[in-house]
Design a protein around this motif. Sequence first.
Motif, PDB file in Angstrom:
ATOM      1  N   VAL A 100       0.840  -1.191   0.000  1.00  0.00           N
ATOM      2  CA  VAL A 100       0.000   0.000   0.000  1.00  0.00           C
ATOM      3  C   VAL A 100       0.878   1.245   0.000  1.00  0.00           C
ATOM      4  N   ASN A 101       0.315   2.339  -0.489  1.00  0.00           N
ATOM      5  CA  ASN A 101       0.990   3.639  -0.438  1.00  0.00           C
ATOM      6  C   ASN A 101      -0.072   4.691  -0.145  1.00  0.00           C
ATOM      7  N   PHE A 102      -0.231   4.952   1.148  1.00  0.00           N
ATOM      8  CA  PHE A 102      -1.241   5.921   1.559  1.00  0.00           C
ATOM      9  C   PHE A 102      -0.852   7.342   1.145  1.00  0.00           C
ATOM     10  N   GLY A 103       0.435   7.559   0.927  1.00  0.00           N
ATOM     11  CA  GLY A 103       0.877   8.875   0.488  1.00  0.00           C
ATOM     12  C   GLY A 103       0.285   9.262  -0.851  1.00  0.00           C
ATOM     13  N   ASP A 104       0.161   8.277  -1.744  1.00  0.00           N
ATOM     14  CA  ASP A 104      -0.465   8.559  -3.040  1.00  0.00           C
ATOM     15  C   ASP A 104      -1.921   8.951  -2.870  1.00  0.00           C
ATOM     16  N   GLN A 105      -2.612   8.283  -1.936  1.00  0.00           N
ATOM     17  CA  GLN A 105      -4.009   8.630  -1.693  1.00  0.00           C
ATOM     18  C   GLN A 105      -4.140  10.028  -1.094  1.00  0.00           C
ATOM     19  N   ARG A 158     -12.001   5.294  18.762  1.00  0.00           N
ATOM     20  CA  ARG A 158     -12.775   5.772  17.622  1.00  0.00           C
ATOM     21  C   ARG A 158     -12.445   7.227  17.299  1.00  0.00           C
ATOM     22  N   LEU A 159     -12.236   8.025  18.341  1.00  0.00           N
ATOM     23  CA  LEU A 159     -11.886   9.432  18.122  1.00  0.00           C
ATOM     24  C   LEU A 159     -10.518   9.553  17.462  1.00  0.00           C
ATOM     25  N   THR A 160      -9.585   8.729  17.890  1.00  0.00           N
ATOM     26  CA  THR A 160      -8.243   8.746  17.290  1.00  0.00           C
ATOM     27  C   THR A 160      -8.297   8.307  15.837  1.00  0.00           C
ATOM     28  N   LEU A 161      -9.082   7.273  15.554  1.00  0.00           N
ATOM     29  CA  LEU A 161      -9.186   6.799  14.176  1.00  0.00           C
ATOM     30  C   LEU A 161      -9.901   7.811  13.287  1.00  0.00           C
ATOM     31  N   ALA A 162     -10.853   8.560  13.848  1.00  0.00           N
ATOM     32  CA  ALA A 162     -11.588   9.539  13.045  1.00  0.00           C
ATOM     33  C   ALA A 162     -10.705  10.698  12.615  1.00  0.00           C
ATOM     34  N   HIS A 163      -9.715  11.020  13.445  1.00  0.00           N
ATOM     35  CA  HIS A 163      -8.772  12.104  13.117  1.00  0.00           C
ATOM     36  C   HIS A 163      -7.355  11.599  13.360  1.00  0.00           C
ATOM     37  N   PRO A 164      -6.850  10.795  12.433  1.00  0.00           N
ATOM     38  CA  PRO A 164      -5.587  10.090  12.682  1.00  0.00           C
ATOM     39  C   PRO A 164      -4.334  10.909  12.391  1.00  0.00           C
ATOM     40  N   LEU A 165      -4.458  12.053  11.711  1.00  0.00           N
ATOM     41  CA  LEU A 165      -3.283  12.765  11.234  1.00  0.00           C
ATOM     42  C   LEU A 165      -2.963  13.979  12.103  1.00  0.00           C
ATOM     43  N   ARG A 166      -1.734  14.413  11.988  1.00  0.00           N
ATOM     44  CA  ARG A 166      -1.269  15.617  12.676  1.00  0.00           C
ATOM     45  C   ARG A 166      -0.571  16.517  11.655  1.00  0.00           C
ATOM     46  N   LEU A 167      -0.814  17.831  11.748  1.00  0.00           N
ATOM     47  CA  LEU A 167      -0.194  18.789  10.832  1.00  0.00           C
ATOM     48  C   LEU A 167       0.872  19.579  11.578  1.00  0.00           C
ATOM     49  N   PRO A 201       0.589   9.619  12.543  1.00  0.00           N
ATOM     50  CA  PRO A 201       1.373  10.071  11.400  1.00  0.00           C
ATOM     51  C   PRO A 201       1.133  11.561  11.155  1.00  0.00           C
ATOM     52  N   SER A 202       2.127  12.221  10.614  1.00  0.00           N
ATOM     53  CA  SER A 202       2.029  13.678  10.458  1.00  0.00           C
ATOM     54  C   SER A 202       2.333  14.096   9.027  1.00  0.00           C
ATOM     55  N   LEU A 203       1.758  15.226   8.655  1.00  0.00           N
ATOM     56  CA  LEU A 203       2.094  15.933   7.427  1.00  0.00           C
ATOM     57  C   LEU A 203       2.806  17.222   7.825  1.00  0.00           C
ATOM     58  N   THR A 204       3.740  17.670   7.006  1.00  0.00           N
ATOM     59  CA  THR A 204       4.516  18.877   7.313  1.00  0.00           C
ATOM     60  C   THR A 204       4.146  19.981   6.335  1.00  0.00           C
ATOM     61  N   LEU A 205       3.755  21.122   6.877  1.00  0.00           N
ATOM     62  CA  LEU A 205       3.457  22.299   6.063  1.00  0.00           C
ATOM     63  C   LEU A 205       4.575  23.317   6.273  1.00  0.00           C
ATOM     64  N   GLN A 206       5.352  23.530   5.242  1.00  0.00           N
ATOM     65  CA  GLN A 206       6.439  24.499   5.303  1.00  0.00           C
ATOM     66  C   GLN A 206       5.968  25.840   4.749  1.00  0.00           C
ATOM     67  N   THR A 207       6.094  26.875   5.559  1.00  0.00           N
ATOM     68  CA  THR A 207       5.768  28.228   5.103  1.00  0.00           C
ATOM     69  C   THR A 207       7.043  28.928   4.648  1.00  0.00           C
ATOM     70  N   ASN A 208       6.863  29.999   3.897  1.00  0.00           N
ATOM     71  CA  ASN A 208       8.006  30.755   3.376  1.00  0.00           C
ATOM     72  C   ASN A 208       7.932  32.189   3.911  1.00  0.00           C
ATOM     73  N   PRO A 209       8.476  32.446   5.106  1.00  0.00           N
ATOM     74  CA  PRO A 209       8.366  33.787   5.704  1.00  0.00           C
ATOM     75  C   PRO A 209       8.964  34.887   4.828  1.00  0.00           C
ATOM     76  N   ARG A 210       9.912  34.545   3.974  1.00  0.00           N
ATOM     77  CA  ARG A 210      10.559  35.557   3.139  1.00  0.00           C
ATOM     78  C   ARG A 210       9.645  36.049   2.025  1.00  0.00           C
ATOM     79  N   ASP A 270       7.806   7.727   5.703  1.00  0.00           N
ATOM     80  CA  ASP A 270       7.259   6.624   6.501  1.00  0.00           C
ATOM     81  C   ASP A 270       5.776   6.809   6.792  1.00  0.00           C
ATOM     82  N   PHE A 271       5.089   7.572   5.957  1.00  0.00           N
ATOM     83  CA  PHE A 271       3.681   7.873   6.251  1.00  0.00           C
ATOM     84  C   PHE A 271       2.823   6.606   6.239  1.00  0.00           C
TER      85      PHE A 271
END
Length: 459
Positions: A91-96, A218-227, A159-168, A138-139
């Motif tokens: 499986v590759n959940f990253g593609d999804q 159930r609450l953890t499974l409903a919102h499994p990701l972290r940003l 598992p987490s996703l990373t949002l990089q901002t560009n302060p410049r 490793d997502f």
Amino acid sequence: MATSSRVHTGDELFAVTVPAVTAPDAPSSRRVPLLRKAMPVIVVTLLAALLSVMYLDYVVDPEKNLHNFPMALVNQDVGDTLGAPGQQRQVNFGDQIAAGVRQAVPGNEIDLRVLGIDEAQLQMQDGKVYGTLVIPGDFSKRLGILGAGSVVPGDIERPSLTLQTNPRAGVFATSTVQRIGDRVFAQVDALVGKQLTDQVNTQLAAGGTAPALSAATRLTLAHPLRLDVQPFHPLAPGSGEGLTAFFYALLLLLIGVVGSMIVHTLVDSALGFVPTEYGPWFVHLPWTPISRVRTLLLKWAIWAVTAVIVAAVFLGIGKALGMSIERPLALYLYSVFAMIAVGWTALSNLAAIGSAGLLVNLILFVILGLPSSGGTVPIEATPRYFGWLATFEPMHQVFLAVRSILYFDASGPAGLTRGFWMTVVGLAIGLVVGLVVTRFYDRRGLHRRPLDTGRHAAA
């Protein structure tokens, strides 16, 4: 009928015959002065209307104006093998997740670029994208562990996703990236949570002996990701949260316009073309016989010397106030060049069209320039016609060059190359307009000299 009047000039006597004004012509003669009296009101009203449109339209609702806002999506997920022995699947959940992000992002607002990590970082370094959403390698593995940990005791990590901002890229660009990231993440998190919950419930139903899921599970499974929101190359202290580039560019434009006006007025006063007032007194020096071309060249020379000095003053004051300036020489040299280009073009406008050049300079360099500069609100968050203005407006070009020098290590792709060559083009236009028009006036005998009122009356 005709009336006769006499005008004395020296020892000469001139008789001037003036046609009598008849009754039908009187209303027309009264309308012309009335129009002239109303002209200041008309000009100021039109200028106010232009100001209100330009300065309010770009700031009232930037979110509504979003178009082609550049963001990057990086999928580093390598996938994982899940399932019991004999029932394993790749499986590759990253593609999804990547597919879900592309669906969640409105294409008419966001220019989402699917890139590799190296290309994404390169575009972030050059200010070509304002933010990057990264799916880690490793997502899939972490998401699989979370699903298994729901029914098997043990410590797990979301598992987490990373949002990089560009302060410049500026404060508004950074905040917009965060808002877009939060909105997209909420949709993706809910979608993944539903799929993961269904998958775990299916596994439990197939096993038949596993306990039911607790409310916390159930609450953890409903919102499994972290940003995780992380700034990419944070700004150094003394950068004004990314606003020093805008205000420094604004200084260069303002002093170019205002300074050229001062030089124009003082030189004309010294040459005797206009009087100089000191409160209730004024001085009007004798007229100097000088061509328009030589007058313009004199003003250009004075402004060039002034720009060299003023650029040093700006740099010194900035350093004294603690402003972060990593490349002072580059900033100084470009500041001199930009001020000369703006000042010489402004002086050429004044030489070509006279006092109306003040209004033209104000509209060209300030009224149209500030909202289309991209210094406070990115061009991609303003009405589309601001993007058209930004292709040639001097303020935007100067801002790009100054921002590149201050925040992007004077990188050419980050805006210095475009800013420099557009400044060259602007300077060339100013030179051509000034020399061609003043030379034309001189060749046609349209010299600047006092009006001989006596001879004018005699004629």
